[in-house]
Design a protein around this motif. Structure first.
Motif, PDB file in Angstrom:
ATOM      1  N   PHE A 163       0.960  -1.232  -0.010  1.00 40.56           N
ATOM      2  CA  PHE A 163       0.145  -0.043  -0.060  1.00 40.56           C
ATOM      3  C   PHE A 163       0.945   1.061   0.004  1.00 40.56           C
ATOM      4  O   PHE A 163       2.072   1.142   0.585  1.00 40.56           O
ATOM      5  CB  PHE A 163      -0.940  -0.026   1.236  1.00 40.56           C
ATOM      6  N   PRO A 164       0.408   2.417  -0.620  1.00 45.10           N
ATOM      7  CA  PRO A 164       1.169   3.357  -0.655  1.00 45.10           C
ATOM      8  C   PRO A 164       1.427   4.265   0.865  1.00 45.10           C
ATOM      9  O   PRO A 164       0.757   4.091   1.638  1.00 45.10           O
ATOM     10  CB  PRO A 164       0.487   4.514  -1.658  1.00 45.10           C
ATOM     11  N   TYR A 165       2.734   4.818   0.869  1.00 44.99           N
ATOM     12  CA  TYR A 165       2.861   5.750   2.087  1.00 44.99           C
ATOM     13  C   TYR A 165       1.767   7.074   1.944  1.00 44.99           C
ATOM     14  O   TYR A 165       1.554   7.454   0.808  1.00 44.99           O
ATOM     15  CB  TYR A 165       4.349   6.255   2.179  1.00 44.99           C
ATOM     16  N   ALA A 166       1.428   7.391   3.297  1.00 45.44           N
ATOM     17  CA  ALA A 166       0.671   8.509   3.308  1.00 45.44           C
ATOM     18  C   ALA A 166       1.310   9.754   3.113  1.00 45.44           C
ATOM     19  O   ALA A 166       0.953  10.923   2.556  1.00 45.44           O
ATOM     20  CB  ALA A 166      -0.282   8.465   4.620  1.00 45.44           C
ATOM     21  N   PHE A 167       2.701   9.587   3.383  1.00 48.42           N
ATOM     22  CA  PHE A 167       3.544  10.990   3.265  1.00 48.42           C
ATOM     23  C   PHE A 167       4.765  10.613   2.562  1.00 48.42           C
ATOM     24  O   PHE A 167       5.265   9.514   2.493  1.00 48.42           O
ATOM     25  CB  PHE A 167       3.944  11.531   4.666  1.00 48.42           C
ATOM     26  N   ASP A 168       5.577  11.691   2.029  1.00 51.22           N
ATOM     27  CA  ASP A 168       6.746  11.636   1.207  1.00 51.22           C
ATOM     28  C   ASP A 168       7.825  11.175   2.462  1.00 51.22           C
ATOM     29  O   ASP A 168       7.971  11.683   3.567  1.00 51.22           O
ATOM     30  CB  ASP A 168       6.919  12.914   0.738  1.00 51.22           C
ATOM     31  N   PHE A 169       8.705  10.462   1.685  1.00 55.62           N
ATOM     32  CA  PHE A 169       9.917   9.960   2.685  1.00 55.62           C
ATOM     33  C   PHE A 169      11.218  10.240   2.125  1.00 55.62           C
ATOM     34  O   PHE A 169      12.263   9.935   2.572  1.00 55.62           O
ATOM     35  CB  PHE A 169      10.059   8.428   2.781  1.00 55.62           C
ATOM     36  N   ARG A 170      11.162  11.500   1.451  1.00 50.88           N
ATOM     37  CA  ARG A 170      12.274  12.137   1.125  1.00 50.88           C
ATOM     38  C   ARG A 170      12.963  13.085   2.074  1.00 50.88           C
ATOM     39  O   ARG A 170      12.394  13.685   2.977  1.00 50.88           O
ATOM     40  CB  ARG A 170      12.101  12.922  -0.236  1.00 50.88           C
ATOM     41  N   GLY A 171      14.507  13.156   2.335  1.00 51.34           N
ATOM     42  CA  GLY A 171      14.919  14.071   3.110  1.00 51.34           C
ATOM     43  C   GLY A 171      15.745  13.149   4.451  1.00 51.34           C
ATOM     44  O   GLY A 171      15.267  12.207   4.772  1.00 51.34           O
ATOM     45  N   ALA A 172      16.299  13.903   5.226  1.00 47.33           N
ATOM     46  CA  ALA A 172      17.001  13.336   6.459  1.00 47.33           C
ATOM     47  C   ALA A 172      15.818  13.027   7.656  1.00 47.33           C
ATOM     48  O   ALA A 172      15.889  12.073   8.288  1.00 47.33           O
ATOM     49  CB  ALA A 172      18.051  14.205   7.101  1.00 47.33           C
ATOM     50  N   PHE A 173      14.763  14.226   7.567  1.00 46.14           N
ATOM     51  CA  PHE A 173      13.625  13.899   8.611  1.00 46.14           C
ATOM     52  C   PHE A 173      12.451  13.990   7.624  1.00 46.14           C
ATOM     53  O   PHE A 173      12.080  15.339   7.586  1.00 46.14           O
ATOM     54  CB  PHE A 173      13.712  14.987   9.569  1.00 46.14           C
ATOM     55  N   SER A 174      11.838  13.265   7.286  1.00 48.31           N
ATOM     56  CA  SER A 174      10.510  13.230   6.257  1.00 48.31           C
ATOM     57  C   SER A 174       9.329  13.420   6.883  1.00 48.31           C
ATOM     58  O   SER A 174       9.199  13.513   8.206  1.00 48.31           O
ATOM     59  CB  SER A 174      10.404  11.717   5.510  1.00 48.31           C
ATOM     60  N   PRO A 175       8.461  14.104   6.235  1.00 53.31           N
ATOM     61  CA  PRO A 175       7.052  14.320   6.756  1.00 53.31           C
ATOM     62  C   PRO A 175       6.674  13.078   7.627  1.00 53.31           C
ATOM     63  O   PRO A 175       5.864  13.176   8.712  1.00 53.31           O
ATOM     64  CB  PRO A 175       6.106  14.833   5.749  1.00 53.31           C
ATOM     65  N   ALA A 176       6.857  11.994   7.223  1.00 53.47           N
ATOM     66  CA  ALA A 176       6.253  10.729   7.822  1.00 53.47           C
ATOM     67  C   ALA A 176       6.867  10.391   9.208  1.00 53.47           C
ATOM     68  O   ALA A 176       6.074  10.367   9.977  1.00 53.47           O
ATOM     69  CB  ALA A 176       6.314   9.495   7.161  1.00 53.47           C
ATOM     70  N   ALA A 177       8.157  10.764   9.143  1.00 54.37           N
ATOM     71  CA  ALA A 177       8.905  10.780  10.348  1.00 54.37           C
ATOM     72  C   ALA A 177       8.233  11.878  11.658  1.00 54.37           C
ATOM     73  O   ALA A 177       8.218  11.587  12.692  1.00 54.37           O
ATOM     74  CB  ALA A 177      10.525  10.981  10.253  1.00 54.37           C
TER      75      ALA A 177
END
Length: 189
Positions: A26-40
């Motif tokens: 299933f797709p992630y709800a948030f983007d995982f790019r960057g050192a501290f992503s919006p999902a984190a």
């Protein structure tokens, strides 16, 4: 704990029989790019909010006081009119809700009946390291375990991380069964 582990195995087997054990993505709800992503960031904010809400519940509400009394001194709580059975039911319900939230936040972008087994091993190990009766010790145990497992992954390889967690669990249970921050309780016979 043993009954819970047995129930987990039964439920995983039944889920595999009903929905198959094949991973489904299933797709992630948030983007995982960057050192501290919006999902984190979302995960950290939800964990902090949930911890603050639970702390407020137990420290600042009459329900929290009754739940603590029912957990620590059920006989005395019953004598002053607390419905101990109801408080324990509310406590188990709260634990199930927090566990479900943790599962949602920790789940990878694919799911199958045994997807959370390694997370379960890490959580159990952190709780045993810190002491099962000490929430602050469990958090410290989780940080210590995370550091050690990061070192194991970096120096020995990622495939040995779960084995290292199990080895740490066995060592802690052998050397100090109450955990590093747990309190030994004398039992009367």
């Amino acid at each position: 704990m043993i009954v819970t582990l047995g129930l987990l195995l039964v439920l995983q087997a039944v889920a595999g029989m009903i929905w198959t054990a094949e991973p489904r993505s299933f797709p992630y709800a948030f983007d995982f790019r960057g050192a501290f992503s919006p999902a984190a960031l979302f995960t950290v904010l939800v964990v902090v909010a949930a911890a603050a809400a639970i702390l407020l519940l137990f420290k600042a509400t009459p329900l929290g006081l009754r739940m603590r009394a029912a957990a620590f001194r059920p006989e005395v709580a019953a004598l002053v009119g607390v419905r101990v059975g109801r408080m324990l039911t509310i406590g188990w319900t709260l634990a199930a809700a927090v566990g479900a939230l943790a599962g949602l936040l920790a789940a990878p972008p694919f799911i199958h009946p045994t997807v959370m087994d390694t997370v379960f091993v890490y959580a159990l190990t952190a709780a045993v390291i810190g002491g099962l009766d000490n929430p602050v010790g469990t958090v410290i145990g989780g940080f210590l375990l995370g550091v050690v497992l990061s070192l194991v992954s970096g120096y020995l390889g990622a495939e040995l991380v779960t084995l290292a967690a199990l080895a740490i669990l066995v060592v802690v249970l052998s050397v100090r069964p109450d955990g590093l921050f747990g309190q030994r309780v004398a039992r009367r016979v």
